[in-house]
Design an enzyme around this catalytic site. Structure first.
Site, PDB file in Angstrom:
ATOM      1  N   TYR A 442      -1.077   0.532   6.509  1.00  0.00           N
ATOM      2  CA  TYR A 442      -0.915   0.527   7.965  1.00  0.00           C
ATOM      3  C   TYR A 442      -1.920   1.401   8.707  1.00  0.00           C
ATOM      4  O   TYR A 442      -2.698   2.114   8.100  1.00  0.00           O
ATOM      5  CB  TYR A 442       0.527   0.800   8.370  1.00  0.00           C
ATOM      6  N   GLU A 443      -1.893   1.234  10.042  1.00  0.00           N
ATOM      7  CA  GLU A 443      -2.899   1.818  10.942  1.00  0.00           C
ATOM      8  C   GLU A 443      -4.305   1.328  10.617  1.00  0.00           C
ATOM      9  O   GLU A 443      -5.280   2.063  10.694  1.00  0.00           O
ATOM     10  CB  GLU A 443      -2.846   3.351  10.910  1.00  0.00           C
ATOM     11  N   GLY A 444      -4.397   0.058  10.271  1.00  0.00           N
ATOM     12  CA  GLY A 444      -5.669  -0.520   9.849  1.00  0.00           C
ATOM     13  C   GLY A 444      -5.801  -0.355   8.355  1.00  0.00           C
ATOM     14  O   GLY A 444      -5.916   0.766   7.850  1.00  0.00           O
TER      15      GLY A 444
END
Length: 596
Positions: A442-444
């Site tokens: 997550y978060e890219g």
């Protein structure tokens, strides 16, 4: 149950001996009064909170998970989470690095970073509740209107309210240009927002009185793609003009995700049904505002894996010293026991030292980046601010991807040290592995971070940011070039620096002919540059350890041994990574899709 002891000695070494943070921060007017004793006292008290309050509820929180009442759409966090959060708020911890104008303590970001490392070691799932709030605070502090700031920032600063960021939708993740949530303008200047979001960490819970959702959505006349996205504040409870809570807003939890890890955090499916929102920033410019929060989150996610690496290492070492199994190949070591403790075995030591080297190297890099962020935010020298901003931009994807990759490796190694016991929930090791795995996603995803590093941060400015950081490394190499005791560290550091320069040039030439070459090389490239940064900080730490190891403090002896392990056993990974990066696009794209 796993135990946790805050690594305060190593934190102090990094801050005060390696980075000289007090001297650096005194050049920033807002931190001119900071001193070593204050920093140490804050982190010592923070460490007590982490080890005594949130560590004991980590294992139980993972087993219990969150519960959704489908009738009321309310979520109950695991037992003890709400009480721990109340102690966190009572202690003033949410306000550490927040603006005094809104009730914050105004301390450096670097102190907050160290506090969050300890919190993540103690209980990553719990830490995500205040962690997301801090990101929401940053976004509103940077882009909110004066009225929005006066209403929301004091509550986020105190921890009375928490925050989220609502980006992902069922049909799109990283590609936010595809999102469909709609925002209809109203006569009173608000917007009615309709849509569905998924994977919203801390999206619904019972820890705080209100939840401030930052939501991306499209105006009716918005252009297609990422240039047509706006950002809105959508609180769980509408907020009256005087800051008091009003009616329940049309935003609620439609379901909880059943996850591999971080069970104690409510990863929510959020339904927006005509929810009232107010715009943050300019129409169709929402991504710029949200990127403040996303960049903070990317540093935070790297910090999560740093915390897990440290706590997994601590517990694996304790187990390895206690568990007896077989005799050392060179002969018995524990003559008073039926077998030797497994820490005598070379491969067990390799696994432990891998985790230790990644934890201590990661701590040095993360603290350094937090210090650069403080200077970017607070220096009164415009040139220094710009230099620090560029360096933070360059190193952010490395913090996120390299540290989370290393966290996955380290927690897996530490679970392996436990043998079959590592697979059993009560020991806590398998939870660290499961919790660590999400941080790479997550978060890219880490692939996105790699594309960002190579495509935007390096090739995007013809290597300007990388060259600037490289000059610092080159200066250190030149400074220590004649120091005979440092050659075992300086020579490989200089070598990997040269190889990164050559590799970058080679990939850049290929990418000019075919941009897909960036995608083929990016993941390997980021890991190579990650090792370059670690080699730089490990060489600097080795220099200090060499200077102080004869003073009788075993800390420096251990630091030097860990540095030697890193250069001998971990840095050589770059040889294979460079080779695979150079292999390029063809082996990946040669096979026709129909043959997969």
């Amino acid at each position: 149950m796993p135990q946790y002891n805050p690594p305060l000695r190593d934190m102090k070494f990094v801050m005060h001996e390696l980075l000289h943070v007090v001297d650096e921060l005194k050049l920033c007017p807002k931190h001119a009064d900071i001193d070593e004793d204050t920093i140490n006292a804050v982190l010592e008290e923070g460490g007590k909170f982490c080890s005594e309050v949130i560590t004991p509820i980590n294992l139980s929180g993972d087993a219990e998970g969150c519960v959704l009442d489908k009738t009321t759409h309310e979520v109950t966090a695991p037992k003890g989470f709400k009480e721990a959060y109340a102690k966190y708020v009572e202690g003033g911890w949410p306000a550490l690095s927040c603006d005094p104008e809104y009730g914050g303590q105004g301390l450096p970001v670097m102190i907050n970073q160290c506090m969050y490392e300890m919190m993540n070691s103690a209980n990553q799932a719990w830490t995500m509740y205040p962690g997301l709030s801090h990101g929401a605070y940053e976004a509103l502090h940077a882009h909110g209107t004066p009225e929005q700031k006066s209403i929301y920032l004091p509550k986020l600063t105190s921890g009375e309210w928490t925050g989220t960021m609502c980006l992902t939708e069922p049909h799109c993740g990283t590609d936010l240009g595809l999102l469909r949530s709609k925002a209809e303008p109203q006569a009173d200047g608000t917007y009615k927002i309709t849509g569905q979001k998924i994977f919203i960490s801390a999206g619904e819970h019972d820890l705080a009185a209100n939840i401030v959702h930052l939501v991306l959505a499209r105006l009716p006349d918005a252009p297609q793609g990422s240039k047509g996205i706006s950002l809105f504040i959508v609180p769980k409870f509408n907020v009256n003009a005087d800051g008091s809570l009003g009616s329940r807003n049309g935003v609620y939890c439609g379901g909880l995700e059943h996850k591999m890890g971080i069970h104690g955090n409510a990863t929510a499916q959020i339904v927006l049904d005509g929810a009232v929102g107010t715009m943050v920033g300019q129409p169709n410019k929402g991504l710029a505002a949200m990127f403040v929060m996303m960049n903070a989150a990317r540093l935070g996610v790297g910090n999560q894996s740093l915390g897990l690496t440290e706590v997994a290492y601590q517990n694996a070492v304790a187990y390895a010293k206690d568990r007896i199994q077989m005799r050392a190949l060179s002969g018995p070591k524990a003559l008073d026991k039926a077998a030797d403790p497994i820490i005598v075995h070379p491969d067990v030591r390799k696994m432990l030292l891998t985790a230790r080297a990644y934890a201590e190297g990661g701590r040095a890099l993360a603290t350094y980046v937090a210090l650069q962020l403080d200077k970017a935010l607070s220096s009164d020298d415009e040139d220094e601010r710009k230099e620090c901003e560029d360096e933070v931009a360059l190193l952010t994807p490395i913090i996120k991807a390299f540290l989370t990759d290393n966290g996955w490796i380290a927690t897996s190694h530490c679970m392996q040290v436990f043998g079959g016991h590592g697979f059993i929930h009560e020991w806590g090791m398998e939870q660290f592995v499961r919790d660590a795995r999400i941080n790479m996603i997550y978060e890219g995803t880490n692939t996105i971070q790699s594309l960002d590093l190579l495509g935007r941060k390096v090739l995007g400015d013809n290597g300007k940011k990388l060259k600037a950081f490289g000059k610092k490394i080159a200066a250190f190499v030149e400074e220590e070039g004649t120091n005979e005791a440092m050659q075992e560290f300086i020579n490989p550091l200089a070598d990997i620096g040269d190889k990164v320069t050559k590799l970058t040039t080679e990939i850049g030439i290929k990418a000019f002919q075919n941009p897909d070459e960036v995608g083929a090389a990016a993941v390997d490239y980021l890991r190579v540059v990650g090792h370059l940064t670690f080699a730089y900080f490990w060489a600097r730490m080795a220099k200090l350890a060499l200077e102080k190891k004869d003073g009788g403090d075993p800390f420096y002896t251990a630091k030097l041994s860990t540095a030697r392990f890193y250069f001998a056993k971990l840095l050589p990974e770059t040889a294979s990574l460079i080779r695979t990066a150079r292999a390029g696009l063809q082996p990946l794209m040669e096979m026709e899709e129909a043959l997969f």
